[in-house]
Design a protein around this motif. Structure first.
Motif, PDB file in Angstrom:
ATOM      1  N   GLU A  70      41.348 -46.484   3.793  1.00 48.66           N
ATOM      2  CA  GLU A  70      40.499 -45.635   4.638  1.00 48.66           C
ATOM      3  C   GLU A  70      40.918 -45.623   6.102  1.00 48.66           C
ATOM      4  O   GLU A  70      40.823 -44.605   6.777  1.00 48.66           O
ATOM      5  N   PHE A  71      41.356 -46.801   6.591  1.00 49.41           N
ATOM      6  CA  PHE A  71      41.600 -46.896   8.043  1.00 49.41           C
ATOM      7  C   PHE A  71      43.056 -47.231   8.395  1.00 49.41           C
ATOM      8  O   PHE A  71      43.362 -47.485   9.555  1.00 49.41           O
ATOM      9  N   ASP A  72      43.913 -47.279   7.363  1.00 49.36           N
ATOM     10  CA  ASP A  72      45.301 -47.658   7.576  1.00 49.36           C
ATOM     11  C   ASP A  72      45.362 -48.986   8.355  1.00 49.36           C
ATOM     12  O   ASP A  72      46.129 -49.137   9.317  1.00 49.36           O
ATOM     13  N   PHE A  73      44.498 -49.908   7.936  1.00 55.72           N
ATOM     14  CA  PHE A  73      44.354 -51.184   8.647  1.00 55.72           C
ATOM     15  C   PHE A  73      45.153 -52.243   7.880  1.00 55.72           C
ATOM     16  O   PHE A  73      44.967 -52.409   6.665  1.00 55.72           O
ATOM     17  N   PRO A  74      46.042 -52.990   8.556  1.00 58.20           N
ATOM     18  CA  PRO A  74      46.873 -53.976   7.845  1.00 58.20           C
ATOM     19  C   PRO A  74      46.045 -55.143   7.275  1.00 58.20           C
ATOM     20  O   PRO A  74      45.265 -55.772   8.004  1.00 58.20           O
ATOM     21  N   VAL A  75      46.227 -55.414   6.003  1.00 53.54           N
ATOM     22  CA  VAL A  75      45.493 -56.511   5.342  1.00 53.54           C
ATOM     23  C   VAL A  75      46.452 -57.301   4.455  1.00 53.54           C
ATOM     24  O   VAL A  75      47.339 -56.745   3.837  1.00 53.54           O
ATOM     25  N   ILE A  76      46.222 -58.599   4.404  1.00 52.35           N
ATOM     26  CA  ILE A  76      46.974 -59.466   3.471  1.00 52.35           C
ATOM     27  C   ILE A  76      45.963 -60.402   2.817  1.00 52.35           C
ATOM     28  O   ILE A  76      45.047 -60.912   3.474  1.00 52.35           O
ATOM     29  N   GLY A  77      46.120 -60.625   1.514  1.00 52.99           N
ATOM     30  CA  GLY A  77      45.197 -61.494   0.789  1.00 52.99           C
ATOM     31  C   GLY A  77      45.812 -62.843   0.450  1.00 52.99           C
ATOM     32  O   GLY A  77      47.018 -62.947   0.211  1.00 52.99           O
ATOM     33  N   ILE A  78      44.950 -63.853   0.449  1.00 55.52           N
ATOM     34  CA  ILE A  78      45.324 -65.179  -0.065  1.00 55.52           C
ATOM     35  C   ILE A  78      44.343 -65.474  -1.194  1.00 55.52           C
ATOM     36  O   ILE A  78      43.132 -65.416  -0.988  1.00 55.52           O
ATOM     37  N   PRO A  79      44.832 -65.757  -2.401  1.00 53.77           N
ATOM     38  CA  PRO A  79      43.927 -65.934  -3.536  1.00 53.77           C
ATOM     39  C   PRO A  79      43.181 -67.270  -3.499  1.00 53.77           C
ATOM     40  O   PRO A  79      43.781 -68.330  -3.601  1.00 53.77           O
ATOM     41  N   GLY A  80      41.874 -67.204  -3.325  1.00 48.53           N
ATOM     42  CA  GLY A  80      41.053 -68.412  -3.297  1.00 48.53           C
ATOM     43  C   GLY A  80      39.935 -68.286  -4.306  1.00 48.53           C
ATOM     44  O   GLY A  80      38.973 -67.546  -4.074  1.00 48.53           O
ATOM     45  N   THR A  81      40.065 -68.918  -5.427  1.00 50.28           N
ATOM     46  CA  THR A  81      39.004 -68.971  -6.442  1.00 50.28           C
ATOM     47  C   THR A  81      39.350 -70.075  -7.431  1.00 50.28           C
ATOM     48  O   THR A  81      40.541 -70.254  -7.755  1.00 50.28           O
ATOM     49  N   ILE A  82      38.339 -70.781  -7.895  1.00 51.10           N
ATOM     50  CA  ILE A  82      38.644 -71.865  -8.845  1.00 51.10           C
ATOM     51  C   ILE A  82      39.021 -71.320 -10.215  1.00 51.10           C
ATOM     52  O   ILE A  82      39.582 -72.024 -11.029  1.00 51.10           O
TER      53      ILE A  82
END
Ligand code: F6P
Length: 328
Positions: A119-131
């Protein structure tokens, strides 16, 4: 580095997991090292919408590497599901001068990040955090290893009392949609049977296996049940079912619940979190976006977030076979 990104936001979102603090620490310290500003966003997307921000420097994350939970708090946020909520979040980020963010969470959190990026062309990076370890694009999510150790420790204790009283225990572990915790902890704790969502072996087979176990001379048994298992019965109903069909068994139930999400992260989770945080920040500064950091063959890799969300993690068939052999 001559990146256009001067200020990075970091937050945790969805169910917490051990290692999230170590990941926050890593993101903050990498920013400090590379002389980029870093802002902590409290309570996930909810805090983003409300502008709940706090600048963080290398000293803001002292003494948290060993702590469970998340110092930035976490939340599941309904407001962010609406275009209006996301617009407000974007306005808040712009007001604060945040150019990109690192989201530490699971697939729901990544879905939000992906939509926001579109929607906003906003830079995002994910780090997977879940048990639960249920994210495609990484062999391990942050918190999985710690949760396994917590579960195994708890089952070791249950085994003591099960064995003293010649009892059968149904132990429910987390895993809404997947059986990674159940299968791995089941093998690690020497469970007699493991019920996971990926394989519905049926109730008849469970009875057969318990009968065989008794006949072979075992006096106590542990059956691990993933909360999302597909037998159609929860642990309490399984207890009743077995009592009805195999009255020889004295059955008890133990639901481990949210204790699995807490506690000090294992060394593995701390190291993985530290590595992933560095990779996330460096990737953003290299102009990469809409990706999740993962680990495969002990190397860090990047997977498009849409693949991480849509892909399915596979249950380890080899481990199922090992478990069958071990229960002889
Ligand atoms: O973090 C994932 C998970 O542990 C699932 O296995 C479980 O179903 C869920 O969280 C429960 O989370 P909550 O009680 O926070 O909704």
């Amino acid at each position: 580095m001559g990146s256009a990104i001067k200020k990075i936001g970091v937050f945790t979102s969805g169910g917490d997991s051990p290692g999230m603090n170590a990941a926050i620490r890593s993101v903050v310290r990498t920013c400090a090292y590379l002389k980029v500003d870093c802002v902590g966003i409290y309570r996930g997307y909810q805090g983003m919408i409300e502008g709940d921000f706090k600048p963080m420097d290398a000293r803001s994350v002292n003494n948290i590497i060993n702590k469970g939970g998340t110092i930035l708090k976490s939340a599941r946020c309904d407001d962010f599901r609406s275009a209006e909520g996301r617009k407000r979040a974007h306005e808040q980020l712009k007001k604060e001068g945040i150019d990109a963010f690192v989201v530490i969470g699971g697939d729901g959190s990544f879905t939000g990040a992906m939509i926001f990026n579109q929607e906003f062309d906003f830079p995002v990076i994910g780090i997977p955090g879940t048990i639960d370890n249920d994210i495609f694009g990484t062999t391990f999510t942050l918190g999985f290893d710690t949760a396994l150790n917590t579960v195994v420790e708890a089952i070791d204790k249950i085994r003591d009392t099960a064995s003293s009283h010649n009892r059968l225990f149904f132990v429910e572990v987390m895993g809404r949609d997947v059986g990674h915790i159940a299968l791995n902890a089941g093998v690690g704790a020497g469970a007699e049977e493991i019920l996971i969502p990926e394989e519905n072996l049926g109730l008849d087979r469970l009875l057969e296996s318990l009968k065989r176990s008794k006949k072979s001379g075992k006096s106590s048994s542990i059956v691990i049940v993933a909360e999302g298992d597909k037998t159609g019965k929860n642990v309490f109903q399984l207890k009743e079912y077995v009592e009805e069909h195999l009255p020889i068994y004295d059955v008890r139930v133990s639901v481990l619940g949210h204790m699995q999400r807490g506690g000090s992260p294992s060394c593995y989770d701390r190291v993985l979190a530290s590595r992933m945080g560095v990779k996330a920040v460096e990737s953003i500064l290299e102009g990469k976006t809409n990706l999740m950091v993962g680990v495969s063959d002990n190397k860090l890799i990047l997977t498009p977030i849409n693949k991480a969300i849509k892909g399915h993690t596979k249950i380890d068939k080899e481990l199922i076979r090992v478990s069958e052999i071990m229960t002889t």
